[in-house]
Write an enzyme that holds these catalytic residues in place. Sequence first.
Site, mmCIF file in Angstrom:
data_model
loop_
_atom_site.group_PDB
_atom_site.id
_atom_site.type_symbol
_atom_site.label_atom_id
_atom_site.label_comp_id
_atom_site.label_asym_id
_atom_site.label_seq_id
_atom_site.Cartn_x
_atom_site.Cartn_y
_atom_site.Cartn_z
ATOM 1 N N SER A 106 0.951 -1.205 -0.036
ATOM 2 C CA SER A 106 -0.084 -0.016 0.140
ATOM 3 C C SER A 106 0.757 1.275 0.075
ATOM 4 C CB SER A 106 -0.749 0.090 1.188
ATOM 5 O OG SER A 106 -1.496 1.155 1.520
ATOM 6 N N TYR B 93 -1.446 -0.577 11.076
ATOM 7 C CA TYR B 93 -1.700 -1.220 9.729
ATOM 8 C C TYR B 93 -0.582 -0.830 8.848
ATOM 9 C CZ TYR B 93 -3.440 -1.423 4.955
ATOM 10 O OH TYR B 93 -3.277 -1.471 3.591
ATOM 11 N N LYS C 235 2.238 -3.316 6.920
ATOM 12 C CA LYS C 235 2.982 -3.334 5.408
ATOM 13 C C LYS C 235 4.250 -3.155 5.125
ATOM 14 C CE LYS C 235 -1.188 -4.218 3.666
ATOM 15 N NZ LYS C 235 -1.354 -5.551 2.937
HETATM 16 C C1 WQD Z 1 -9.595 8.994 1.270
HETATM 17 C C2 WQD Z 1 -9.902 10.429 1.517
HETATM 18 C C3 WQD Z 1 -10.341 11.039 4.006
HETATM 19 C C4 WQD Z 1 -14.031 8.885 4.133
HETATM 20 C C5 WQD Z 1 -6.962 4.122 3.250
HETATM 21 C C6 WQD Z 1 -5.755 3.296 3.585
HETATM 22 C C7 WQD Z 1 -4.898 2.775 2.541
HETATM 23 C C8 WQD Z 1 -5.915 1.771 1.844
HETATM 24 C C9 WQD Z 1 -7.160 2.942 1.284
HETATM 25 C C10 WQD Z 1 -6.103 -0.341 2.590
HETATM 26 C C11 WQD Z 1 -9.261 11.048 2.732
HETATM 27 C C12 WQD Z 1 -11.513 11.460 2.858
HETATM 28 C C13 WQD Z 1 -12.963 9.605 3.656
HETATM 29 C C14 WQD Z 1 -14.943 9.706 4.454
HETATM 30 C C15 WQD Z 1 -13.812 11.679 3.992
HETATM 31 N N1 WQD Z 1 -6.558 0.806 2.568
HETATM 32 N N2 WQD Z 1 -12.723 10.842 3.506
HETATM 33 N N3 WQD Z 1 -14.932 11.030 4.516
HETATM 34 O O1 WQD Z 1 -7.396 6.941 4.114
HETATM 35 O O2 WQD Z 1 -6.534 7.479 1.733
HETATM 36 O O3 WQD Z 1 -6.429 5.269 2.473
HETATM 37 O O4 WQD Z 1 -7.785 3.252 2.383
HETATM 38 O O5 WQD Z 1 -5.250 -0.771 2.090
HETATM 39 O O6 WQD Z 1 -4.023 1.962 3.118
HETATM 40 O O7 WQD Z 1 -5.230 4.236 4.448
HETATM 41 O O8 WQD Z 1 -8.553 6.262 1.979
HETATM 42 O O9 WQD Z 1 -10.959 6.252 1.385
HETATM 43 O O10 WQD Z 1 -10.441 6.467 3.786
HETATM 44 O O11 WQD Z 1 -9.823 8.365 2.461
HETATM 45 O O12 WQD Z 1 -13.603 12.923 3.805
HETATM 46 O O13 WQD Z 1 -16.237 9.369 4.981
HETATM 47 O O14 WQD Z 1 -11.305 10.619 1.688
HETATM 48 O O15 WQD Z 1 -10.266 12.117 4.855
HETATM 49 O O16 WQD Z 1 -8.723 12.501 2.408
HETATM 50 P P1 WQD Z 1 -7.287 6.450 2.528
HETATM 51 P P2 WQD Z 1 -10.075 6.777 2.664
#
Ligand code: WQD
Length: 338
Positions: free
Chosen positions: A125, A150, A154
Site C-alpha cells: 500500500s 496497519y 505493510k
Molecule cells: C480518502 C480521503 C479522507 C471517508 C486508506 C488506507 C489505505 C487503503 C485505502 C487499505 C481522505 C476522505 C474518507 C469519509 C472523507 N486501505 N474521507 N470522508 O485513508 O486515503 O487510505 O484506504 O489498503 O491503506 O490508508 O482512504 O477512502 O479512507 O480516505 O472525507 O467518510 O477521503 O479524509 O482524505 P485513505 P479513504
Amino acid sequence: MKKVLVTGGLGYIGSHTVVALQEAGFEVLVIDDLSNAELEVVERIEKITGILPHFEQIDLREKKSVTDFFDRNKMDGIIHFAASKAVGESVENPLLYYENNLNTLIYLLQQCDSHKITNFIFSSSCTVYGEPDNLPVTENAPIKLALSPYGNTKQISEEIIFDSCAASALQSISLRYFNPIGAHESAEIGELPIGTPQNLVPFITQTAAGLRDELSVFGDDYPTKDGSCIRDYVHVVDLANAHVVALQRLFSEENLLNYEVFNLGTGKGNSVLEVVHAFEKVTGEKLNYKIVGRRHGDVVSVYADTTKANEILGWKTQRTMEEALASAWKWEKKLRGS
Ligand code: WQD
C-alpha cells in the site's frame, strides 16, 4: 495451465484479481477466512467467468491448516491479499494486526520454502510512504514512520519478503496500491464494507443510496487546491490486471531483481471534493455532504509516480476515475436491489 493461490481471494481486490487471473487462463485456488468477505462471492466469480475457483475457508493464523493446505495442493505462484486493513481498527487493536498480517505472511513464506514455490506477489500500500516529501511519489521515496499499526505491518511485511528473497530462491513483487475504487462492470462483485464504510467512495455510494444521511468531508482547510485531501483513485479492475502482469513477469523471469516494488496508481491526484462533484456529475445524483473537522492520521496529499509501473512492469491504468465512480454506483444499486 499454471495454478495460482490467491489468499483473501473473496475480498474486494482479491475477487477482482481472481476474475482477471481466470480470464488470463490461470487455474485459481482461493483461501479466505470470510472475516471480511462473503462466501457467495465464489458463485459470483463463476457467474462472470464461467469457472468456479477451488475455495477453502482457512484462517491463515492456524499454522497447521496452512501446512495441510500446501501438502494437499500444488501451485506455481501465490498472490497474497489476506490481511486486516482498517487503519482505525489497527490503532485500537495493534496486536490483532501484527498477528494477522505478519504471522500469516511468515507461515505462507515458510510453505513457499518447503514446497519450492518461488513466485510471490504481495499486496502492499502507498500507506508505507506516509506523508511524502515530494509528489508524485516514486518507489524510491523514503519509507516514513508508519502512521498506524496497519501501515507498519505493510512496511514490515515488505522487509520480511525482501529478506526471504535474499536468503532463498524466492522471487517476489510488492504492489503498492494507491486508492482502489469502483467495481467490475457486471456489478457481480465490488466493495462490501462491513458496517460503516471507512473509505470515501463506499460512503459516497451508500449516502446516494439513502443508507447514510450525509457524507462528512474530513476537512477543507488543507493546503490543497480546494482545501480537501488529495489521493490517487485507481479503478479496481485496472489494479486486478496489474497482478496478472506482475505474476506473468515472474513466471517468464523478466524481473530484474529477486524483489521488486511497483506503485499502482493513475499518477493523477484528485481532492475529496473533486470526487464528490465527479460522482454527482457522472450519476446525476445530488450528494448530501458537510465539511467537518480533519480525520486523525490523514495525509494531505499522495499520488503515484507511475513511470516504473508503466515502463518496466508494462502496466498502465485504462479506466478513468469517472468510470470507476459510475461502476461503484452501479454496484451499490445492484446491492440494494434497484
Ligand atoms: C480518502 C480521503 C479522507 C471517508 C486508506 C488506507 C489505505 C487503503 C485505502 C487499505 C481522505 C476522505 C474518507 C469519509 C472523507 N486501505 N474521507 N470522508 O485513508 O486515503 O487510505 O484506504 O489498503 O491503506 O490508508 O482512504 O477512502 O479512507 O480516505 O472525507 O467518510 O477521503 O479524509 O482524505 P485513505 P479513504
